[in-house]
Design a protein around this motif. Sequence first.
Motif, PDB file in Angstrom:
ATOM      1  N   PRO A 276      26.235 -10.574 -24.271  1.00 21.40           N
ATOM      2  CA  PRO A 276      26.274 -10.362 -25.812  1.00 21.40           C
ATOM      3  C   PRO A 276      24.834 -10.769 -26.232  1.00 21.40           C
ATOM      4  CG  PRO A 276      28.346 -11.225 -25.142  1.00 21.40           C
ATOM      5  CD  PRO A 276      27.503 -10.917 -23.837  1.00 21.40           C
ATOM      6  N   LEU A 277      24.303 -12.109 -25.650  1.00 15.69           N
ATOM      7  CA  LEU A 277      23.282 -12.500 -26.227  1.00 15.69           C
ATOM      8  C   LEU A 277      21.894 -11.622 -26.093  1.00 15.69           C
ATOM      9  CD1 LEU A 277      23.493 -16.243 -24.570  1.00 15.69           C
ATOM     10  CD2 LEU A 277      24.205 -15.547 -26.611  1.00 15.69           C
ATOM     11  N   LEU A 278      21.956 -11.113 -24.674  1.00 11.66           N
ATOM     12  CA  LEU A 278      20.716 -10.173 -24.243  1.00 11.66           C
ATOM     13  C   LEU A 278      20.935  -8.781 -25.312  1.00 11.66           C
ATOM     14  CD1 LEU A 278      20.947 -10.804 -20.429  1.00 11.66           C
ATOM     15  CD2 LEU A 278      19.175 -11.632 -22.241  1.00 11.66           C
ATOM     16  N   ALA A 279      22.207  -8.595 -25.452  1.00  8.86           N
ATOM     17  CA  ALA A 279      22.391  -7.113 -26.179  1.00  8.86           C
ATOM     18  C   ALA A 279      22.000  -7.373 -27.767  1.00  8.86           C
ATOM     19  CB  ALA A 279      23.725  -6.566 -26.218  1.00  8.86           C
ATOM     20  N   GLU A 280      22.148  -8.452 -28.360  1.00 10.30           N
ATOM     21  CA  GLU A 280      21.704  -8.642 -29.567  1.00 10.30           C
ATOM     22  C   GLU A 280      20.274  -8.807 -29.732  1.00 10.30           C
ATOM     23  OE1 GLU A 280      23.288  -9.135 -32.566  1.00 10.30           O
ATOM     24  OE2 GLU A 280      25.508  -8.946 -31.636  1.00 10.30           O
ATOM     25  N   GLY A 281      19.541  -9.246 -28.702  1.00 11.19           N
ATOM     26  CA  GLY A 281      18.193  -9.287 -28.672  1.00 11.19           C
ATOM     27  C   GLY A 281      17.523  -7.792 -28.337  1.00 11.19           C
ATOM     28  N   ASN A 282      18.245  -6.857 -28.499  1.00 15.11           N
ATOM     29  CA  ASN A 282      17.863  -5.614 -28.187  1.00 15.11           C
ATOM     30  C   ASN A 282      17.287  -5.287 -26.630  1.00 15.11           C
ATOM     31  OD1 ASN A 282      18.050  -2.824 -28.864  1.00 15.11           O
ATOM     32  ND2 ASN A 282      15.891  -2.800 -29.769  1.00 15.11           N
ATOM     33  N   VAL A 283      17.679  -6.372 -25.712  1.00 14.29           N
ATOM     34  CA  VAL A 283      17.013  -6.264 -24.398  1.00 14.29           C
ATOM     35  C   VAL A 283      17.582  -5.132 -23.584  1.00 14.29           C
ATOM     36  CG1 VAL A 283      16.918  -7.299 -22.183  1.00 14.29           C
ATOM     37  CG2 VAL A 283      16.697  -8.719 -24.174  1.00 14.29           C
ATOM     38  N   LEU A 284      16.719  -4.328 -22.991  1.00 10.86           N
ATOM     39  CA  LEU A 284      17.213  -3.234 -22.150  1.00 10.86           C
ATOM     40  C   LEU A 284      17.148  -3.387 -20.529  1.00 10.86           C
ATOM     41  CD1 LEU A 284      15.130  -0.501 -23.958  1.00 10.86           C
ATOM     42  CD2 LEU A 284      17.542  -1.109 -24.536  1.00 10.86           C
ATOM     43  N   ASN A 285      17.817  -2.732 -19.759  1.00 12.92           N
ATOM     44  CA  ASN A 285      17.985  -2.732 -18.367  1.00 12.92           C
ATOM     45  C   ASN A 285      16.362  -2.918 -17.742  1.00 12.92           C
ATOM     46  OD1 ASN A 285      20.594  -2.676 -18.820  1.00 12.92           O
ATOM     47  ND2 ASN A 285      21.026  -1.230 -17.129  1.00 12.92           N
ATOM     48  N   GLU A 286      15.565  -2.038 -18.270  1.00  8.86           N
ATOM     49  CA  GLU A 286      14.221  -2.170 -17.738  1.00  8.86           C
ATOM     50  C   GLU A 286      13.426  -3.397 -18.051  1.00  8.86           C
ATOM     51  OE1 GLU A 286      11.764   0.115 -21.160  1.00  8.86           O
ATOM     52  OE2 GLU A 286      13.597   0.985 -20.415  1.00  8.86           O
TER      53      GLU A 286
END
Length: 474
Positions: free
Chosen positions: A258-268
């Motif tokens: 959730p922390l990474l998703a909220e920052g709009n981080v992508l798998n790449e």
Amino acid sequence: MGELPLSGSSVAPDNKSLIEKLRTVKPFAELSTADLEWFVSKAVIIRLAPGEIVVRERDQATHMFVLLEGEMRARREAGGQDSPVFSARSGDITGILPFSRMTHYTVTGRATTPLLGLAFHTQHFPELIQRLPLLAQRLIGVLTDRVRDFTRTEQQQEKLAALGKLSAGLAHELNNPSAAARRSAGALRDCLQRLRDANRRSSMRTEDCELLAQREEEIRTALRPVEHQDEFARVEREEAIQDWLEKHKIADPWKLAPLLAEGNVLNEHLESFAEVTGSSLEPELMRFGTLLEMDRIAAELEHSTSRISDLIKAIKEYSYMDQAPSQEIDVKHSLETTLTIMNHKLKHGIIVTREYSPDLPKLMAYGSELNQVWTNLIDNAADAMQGKGKLLVRARPENDYVLVEIIDNGPGIPAEVQSRIFEPFFTTKGVGDGTGLGLDVVFRIVKKMHGQINVKSVPGETKFQVRIPIKGAV
């Protein structure tokens, strides 16, 4: 002496003693003994025990009361516990007076101590006026004083009631950003603990830290803020990140995703990050995700505290604290400040439209009182629309005046009562919902500023027009 249909008993004490007591009542002080004897002969003597009723609200007003001993207190029982209390003591005159337009008693009065008084029926008023003109003149003065005192008390009650509603709304408005700031502070504490844990578990070599910092900066630059809070897109992004974390053997991926998703981080971005972290991928990703969260928390704190500051500034400007009673007023700013203060009543279903002329002149006026005018008119409009509708606030110069219009699309004011809405105590609201003094206060303030106010109302549009002179408002 006739019998009086009131609580208590009618008695006939020594007239001489009674006349001496009557002579201590100021309006009767200089009357002759013969005049006093005539008055007593037409009156009914009453004695009441504490708690007994002198007059009852809504009963026909038939008697003037001259209190000779004791005290009574009266209040509007229909107004509930918050209704103001009026007291009358030995030497006071109450009830209906000559030339009064009262038809029914507006309060219920009870004796608070043993009470002795004279009740004088209205049927004797014409004879009193003709026989005792000096007393009649003094009773007119008593009536004038009573109306002024009663109106002042009711107006103060109206202002306190308005202040109470305003305070409740402001408390709610302040509570939201202050609660958000409090949550953010707690979240920051959790973030700091996660950072300390991540630093302890990381095995990154010093020479690799510079490369990692460079890679983090590249990822931060590449991150784009989420333009629209699409919950489905966020969930999909979070699930994809969690799958990636599980493939890379990251413990508790459901906490980090959730922390990474909220920052709009992508798998790449994650792949790029993993290239330089080696075996320290898990703690470094936790540190990076936590730093992204701290950025968001800082933005939330800034927004919350800014909202609190704006509200406090609005309150200060609304009341014109630390300023002279009369000052140069920016009408647009005055209206906007009032709308900010009234936001709690408007934000749930009222669409506010502004139309401000760009060449609005400033006024020399009583700032806090002018704000009270806008508050009462906007509050009435919101009540009329029952919290849902359209409100137009318009201001423009008109000859030697500034014209402010408050327009709502509520049901309108019936034509038959429009001429009475500025009268004291007149209200179209239900019992207990209004005192009938809000528009009276508005009328008095506008007149005090040598301005004008009128209303035009049909179903679907009620327009209050306030004209304040550009010069000579104070």
